[in-house]
Motif scaffolding. Structure first.
Motif, PDB file in Angstrom:
ATOM      1  N   THR A 133       0.829  -1.206   0.000  1.00  0.00           N
ATOM      2  CA  THR A 133       0.000   0.000   0.000  1.00  0.00           C
ATOM      3  C   THR A 133       0.863   1.254   0.000  1.00  0.00           C
ATOM      4  N   ARG A 134       1.912   1.215   0.830  1.00  0.00           N
ATOM      5  CA  ARG A 134       2.780   2.386   0.943  1.00  0.00           C
ATOM      6  C   ARG A 134       3.494   2.672  -0.377  1.00  0.00           C
ATOM      7  N   ALA A 135       3.840   1.605  -1.111  1.00  0.00           N
ATOM      8  CA  ALA A 135       4.540   1.782  -2.388  1.00  0.00           C
ATOM      9  C   ALA A 135       3.676   2.528  -3.397  1.00  0.00           C
ATOM     10  N   GLY A 136       2.350   2.510  -3.193  1.00  0.00           N
ATOM     11  CA  GLY A 136       1.454   3.202  -4.110  1.00  0.00           C
ATOM     12  C   GLY A 136       1.179   4.650  -3.724  1.00  0.00           C
ATOM     13  N   LEU A 137       1.729   5.089  -2.584  1.00  0.00           N
ATOM     14  CA  LEU A 137       1.521   6.459  -2.141  1.00  0.00           C
ATOM     15  C   LEU A 137       2.582   7.389  -2.707  1.00  0.00           C
ATOM     16  N   GLY A 138       2.277   8.668  -2.694  1.00  0.00           N
ATOM     17  CA  GLY A 138       3.228   9.653  -3.183  1.00  0.00           C
ATOM     18  C   GLY A 138       4.007  10.301  -2.060  1.00  0.00           C
ATOM     19  N   ALA A 139       5.252  10.645  -2.319  1.00  0.00           N
ATOM     20  CA  ALA A 139       6.097  11.354  -1.360  1.00  0.00           C
ATOM     21  C   ALA A 139       7.057  12.240  -2.148  1.00  0.00           C
ATOM     22  N   PRO A 140       7.547  13.308  -1.531  1.00  0.00           N
ATOM     23  CA  PRO A 140       8.482  14.178  -2.254  1.00  0.00           C
ATOM     24  C   PRO A 140       9.809  13.463  -2.514  1.00  0.00           C
ATOM     25  N   ALA A 141      10.329  13.606  -3.706  1.00  0.00           N
ATOM     26  CA  ALA A 141      11.659  13.063  -4.015  1.00  0.00           C
ATOM     27  C   ALA A 141      12.688  14.054  -3.494  1.00  0.00           C
ATOM     28  N   LEU A 142      13.331  13.704  -2.386  1.00  0.00           N
ATOM     29  CA  LEU A 142      14.221  14.642  -1.704  1.00  0.00           C
ATOM     30  C   LEU A 142      15.642  14.533  -2.244  1.00  0.00           C
ATOM     31  N   SER A 143      15.846  15.141  -3.401  1.00  0.00           N
ATOM     32  CA  SER A 143      17.194  15.248  -3.964  1.00  0.00           C
ATOM     33  C   SER A 143      17.433  16.716  -4.283  1.00  0.00           C
ATOM     34  N   PRO A 144      18.651  17.215  -4.046  1.00  0.00           N
ATOM     35  CA  PRO A 144      18.905  18.658  -4.222  1.00  0.00           C
ATOM     36  C   PRO A 144      18.646  19.099  -5.656  1.00  0.00           C
ATOM     37  N   PRO A 145      18.033  20.274  -5.839  1.00  0.00           N
ATOM     38  CA  PRO A 145      17.811  20.794  -7.198  1.00  0.00           C
ATOM     39  C   PRO A 145      19.140  21.142  -7.859  1.00  0.00           C
ATOM     40  N   ALA A 146      19.142  21.110  -9.169  1.00  0.00           N
ATOM     41  CA  ALA A 146      20.384  21.352  -9.904  1.00  0.00           C
ATOM     42  C   ALA A 146      20.892  22.779  -9.722  1.00  0.00           C
ATOM     43  N   ASP A 147      19.980  23.744  -9.473  1.00  0.00           N
ATOM     44  CA  ASP A 147      20.384  25.152  -9.391  1.00  0.00           C
ATOM     45  C   ASP A 147      20.642  25.599  -7.958  1.00  0.00           C
ATOM     46  N   ILE A 148      21.037  24.669  -7.059  1.00  0.00           N
ATOM     47  CA  ILE A 148      21.256  25.029  -5.664  1.00  0.00           C
ATOM     48  C   ILE A 148      22.292  26.142  -5.573  1.00  0.00           C
ATOM     49  N   SER A 149      21.971  27.183  -4.805  1.00  0.00           N
ATOM     50  CA  SER A 149      22.807  28.383  -4.779  1.00  0.00           C
ATOM     51  C   SER A 149      24.104  28.171  -4.007  1.00  0.00           C
ATOM     52  N   SER A 150      24.085  27.294  -3.011  1.00  0.00           N
ATOM     53  CA  SER A 150      25.264  27.097  -2.186  1.00  0.00           C
ATOM     54  C   SER A 150      26.345  26.377  -2.982  1.00  0.00           C
ATOM     55  N   ALA A 151      27.596  26.736  -2.702  1.00  0.00           N
ATOM     56  CA  ALA A 151      28.711  26.090  -3.382  1.00  0.00           C
ATOM     57  C   ALA A 151      28.749  24.603  -3.063  1.00  0.00           C
ATOM     58  N   LEU A 152      28.402  24.262  -1.838  1.00  0.00           N
ATOM     59  CA  LEU A 152      28.398  22.868  -1.405  1.00  0.00           C
ATOM     60  C   LEU A 152      27.024  22.492  -0.891  1.00  0.00           C
ATOM     61  N   PRO A 153      26.553  21.262  -1.140  1.00  0.00           N
ATOM     62  CA  PRO A 153      25.294  20.822  -0.520  1.00  0.00           C
ATOM     63  C   PRO A 153      25.408  20.916   1.005  1.00  0.00           C
ATOM     64  N   LEU A 154      24.266  21.080   1.647  1.00  0.00           N
ATOM     65  CA  LEU A 154      24.245  21.294   3.097  1.00  0.00           C
ATOM     66  C   LEU A 154      24.900  20.146   3.858  1.00  0.00           C
TER      67      LEU A 154
END
Length: 720
Positions: free
Chosen positions: A247-268
């Motif tokens: 059931t859980r596999a059929g639910l939606g969740a945000p894909a938490l990967s950093p966007p390509a245009d992240i302003s910081s020089a390094l990921p957090l």
């Protein structure tokens, strides 16, 4: 299966209805699955002369004499006789109606255990009934009952339910056509290759077993009828877990990967790694990679992070929070106590606040004891989305808390939260107005649950089958070994003297007590009395007191003083069980250690050994009136002295307590196994694990019916 009314409802009293509800006997199927604890053989009469001491027998005899004796205490003594000899019946508690039923000349059937004695054969409080009618054709079942529910009434209810229920076979025909479950084929109580017992036949037999059956096979649950019931139960449990995962596999969740245009020089998360004064262990790096891969998927992660005390779960949680924040979503961390939540808040604030401040973002704190103005400001920041990490107690899930965009939930010591609280966090969704974030609505946050009580493999295969499990199986370098000593309560004064010497040399100690104040029910030392005792015995040391009933500000002041080294000995209740991290504290004294659970003792021991000094855990135990420890307490303390390995501790804890207590059944709400045994039924468990996903794919109707039969309305609990 529809819920039928209780049988024999016309004479059901409120007390009986309450008892039935307490036992969960709401449907016919519940009654039919309420199986006997043991059986009594009332199918035969044994001559008194043939009775042997220690035997459970039924005799039929006439009353010769009945009198109330006052010495050595008031009791009813009845002498009965059959053609072969006499037996004396003794009742220490009795009613006038019983006296009347056992008047001289009455002929009775008497069932009880035979004892020897100066006056010959005796029975103490045997069961009595009139000697009339035919003998039963089956063994008499003895059921688990609750106050207000007589055995005889429950037997009648179950007999009626058995008559009127129609049980559909839910095992697929292809399975029923095969030989029985693995343990039967392996020779556990039946011939190899024995066929499956039909479920209805197995239930009829277990409620009314034939008198010639080997009682041992009923008591150890190895009889083929029991094997069928255990197979059914394990299959329902596995079906439910696979269904939840499906059931859980059929639910939606945000894909938490950093966007390509992240302003910081390094990921957090990389910025955080650069700031940390230590390097992650290989196990921490592996676990971080597992979590990162999971939360990058558009379906909800449901992962359990387990690691021994001090293995570094908090920094792994911080890394996951960084990934969530970089992806533009909020993260919430909930801990069971204010002390633990505050420890997390301080550490995460120290690590992340400088990095978040550059982005005009913050870490928010939510707890029950907050001042109104401070709480309002925090709630506003959470709702606006500027507070990207929210740390707190159960206050995090109160209705007044509105997240702008919640993507990840971290729950520490998850087993200490009630199932409703965990469900509430899972159901938190975006509360943003219908704007560019409208597509967020309906998404579930990812969930990472953390525990310092490692889960033994057998439990992971059953109760956690729907979870992904990550394990930190190594401790950071620099942890000093903890020496564990068992000391009897009689040496308490000697222990205090030695502790005073240690404190005078600059060491710090915890002294843990099981109670806060005096209790008439339990003769245990309490925190306030111990605090006063230690103040008198150690005049040169500063003693602190910490317990759950203190105001939050006082708790904070005491903990700050202990962390700063100003307090030498901290007397506390188990409020310091988790989360407290004071590297200079190197001695842990646990008073009345025999009263604590094994995992709790291990958690408490983990509060020391965090610095460079050699550390010790003293288990101060009290013996009973006979000068002996109980067997269970002895096993727990022996295990603590023999190993510091949390995984071995968890394995032994499961052996001692069983899965229900180990998991905290009252908090979890999960349907625990009633019939199957995780130690002896491994082959059945593996059989159920293989069949469950196949049934869900190929016979979904049978799978659903099977789960409804065994689990009823407990679905929500399984989702937590």
């Amino acid at each position: 299966m529809a819920c039928a009314p209780h049988p024999i409802e016309r004479d059901m009293t409120p007390a009986i209805r309450k008892a039935l509800d307490k036992l969960g006997l709401l449907r016919d199927i519940d009654l039919v699955l309420h199986l006997p604890l043991r059986y009594e053989d009332e199918t035969r009469i044994t001559p008194i002369a043939s009775c042997r001491e220690g035997q459970m027998v039924q005799i039929e005899a006439a009353v010769l004499n009945s009198e109330v004796q006052l010495q050595p205490r008031r009791q009813l003594v009845v002498t009965v006789q059959d053609a072969s000899g006499e037996c004396q019946l003794r009742f220490l508690h009795f009613y006038p109606s019983q006296q009347k039923a056992m008047a001289p000349g009455k002929r009775l059937r008497i069932h009880g255990e035979v004892r020897g004695g100066f006056w010959g054969r005796q029975m103490l409080h045997p069961q009595i009934r009139k000697a009339e009618g035919p003998l039963p054709a089956a063994l008499t079942p003895i059921y688990p009952i609750s106050k207000g529910l007589p055995q005889a009434y429950l037997r009648r209810m179950i007999a009626v339910a058995l008559q009127r229920i129609q049980i559909e076979e839910t095992l697929p025909g292809t399975v029923l056509a095969l030989a029985g479950p693995p343990p039967i084929a392996a020779g556990h109580g039946a011939a190899a290759g024995s066929a499956w017992w039909p479920l209805h036949q197995a239930l009829q037999f277990l409620h009314n077993p034939a008198p010639d059956v080997a009682l041992q096979t009923l008591e150890d649950h190895s009889h083929p009828a029991w094997q069928r019931l255990k197979a059914e139960e394990l299959l329902a449990q596995q079906l439910s877990q696979f269904k939840v995962r499906q059931t859980r596999a059929g639910l939606g969740a945000p894909a938490l990967s950093p966007p390509a245009d992240i302003s910081s020089a390094l990921p957090l998360h990389e910025q955080l790694l650069a700031r940390l004064p230590f390097e992650l262990t290989a196990a921490q790096r592996r676990v971080c990679a597992e979590i990162a891969a999971d939360i990058a998927q558009p379906r909800p992660m449901h992962r359990l992070l387990q690691g021994d005390v001090g293995s570094g779960k908090t920094v792994v949680a911080a890394m996951a929070a960084c990934l969530c924040i970089d992806a533009g979503w909020q993260c919430a961390l909930m801990a069971p106590t204010e002390i633990l939540a505050e420890q997390h808040f301080r550490k995460l604030t120290e690590w992340l606040s400088p990095l978040l401040a550059e982005r005009e973002q913050s870490v928010a704190w939510l707890a029950g004891a907050q001042k109104k103005k401070e709480r309002a400001a925090m709630l506003e920041a959470v709702a606006a989305g500027s507070a990207m990490l929210v740390v707190g107690t159960h206050a995090v899930i109160q209705d007044s808390v509105e997240f702008a965009r919640l993507g990840l939930v971290l729950i520490d010591e998850q087993h200490r939260f009630g199932v409703e609280q965990r469900l509430s966090l899972r159901k938190r969704q975006s509360t943003a107005p219908e704007d560019a974030r409208a597509h967020d609505k309906g998404m579930e946050p990812h969930m990472l649950m953390m525990t310092a009580t490692p889960i033994p493999r057998t439990l992971a295969m059953t109760y956690y089958a729907d979870l992904s499990v990550s394990t930190i199986d190594e401790l950071p370098p620099g942890r000093t070994p903890i020496v564990t000593r068992l000391i009897a309560e009689s040496r308490r004064d000697e222990l205090i003297e030695r502790l005073a010497t240690q404190v005078a040399q600059g060491r710090q100690a915890y002294w843990v007590c099981p109670l806060i104040e005096e209790s008439e029910a339990l003769d245990l030392s309490n925190a306030t009395a111990t605090f006063e005792d230690l103040q008198q015995a150690m005049p040169g040391a500063r003693i602190g007191l910490l317990h759950s009933r203190m105001p939050a500000a006082d708790k904070q002041a005491v903990m700050a003083g202990f962390s700063a080294g100003e307090i030498g000995v901290l007397v506390a209740t188990t409020v310091i069980e988790v989360g407290v991290d004071v590297p200079n504290a190197s001695v842990m004294v646990i008073e009345h250690a025999e009263r604590f659970g094994l995992s709790q003792l291990h958690q408490l021991r983990g509060r020391v050994g965090r610095g460079s000094k050699e550390s010790a855990c003293i288990l101060l135990y009290a013996t009973g009136d006979n000068g002996q420890l109980g067997d269970t307490a002895k096993e727990r303390l022996r295990a603590m002295a023999q190993t510091n390995d949390g995984f071995e501790i968890a394995r032994r804890d499961l052996e001692i307590r069983g899965p229900g207590e180990f998991m905290g059944a009252r908090q979890s709400g999960a349907a625990l196994l009633r019939f199957a045994d995780l130690d002896t039924d491994q082959a059945l468990l593996e059989w159920a694990r293989q069949l469950a996903p196949q049934m869900l794919r190929q016979q979904p109707r049978l799978a659903e019916l099977h789960m409804q039969r065994w689990l009823g309305g407990k679905w929500d609990y399984l989702k937590a």
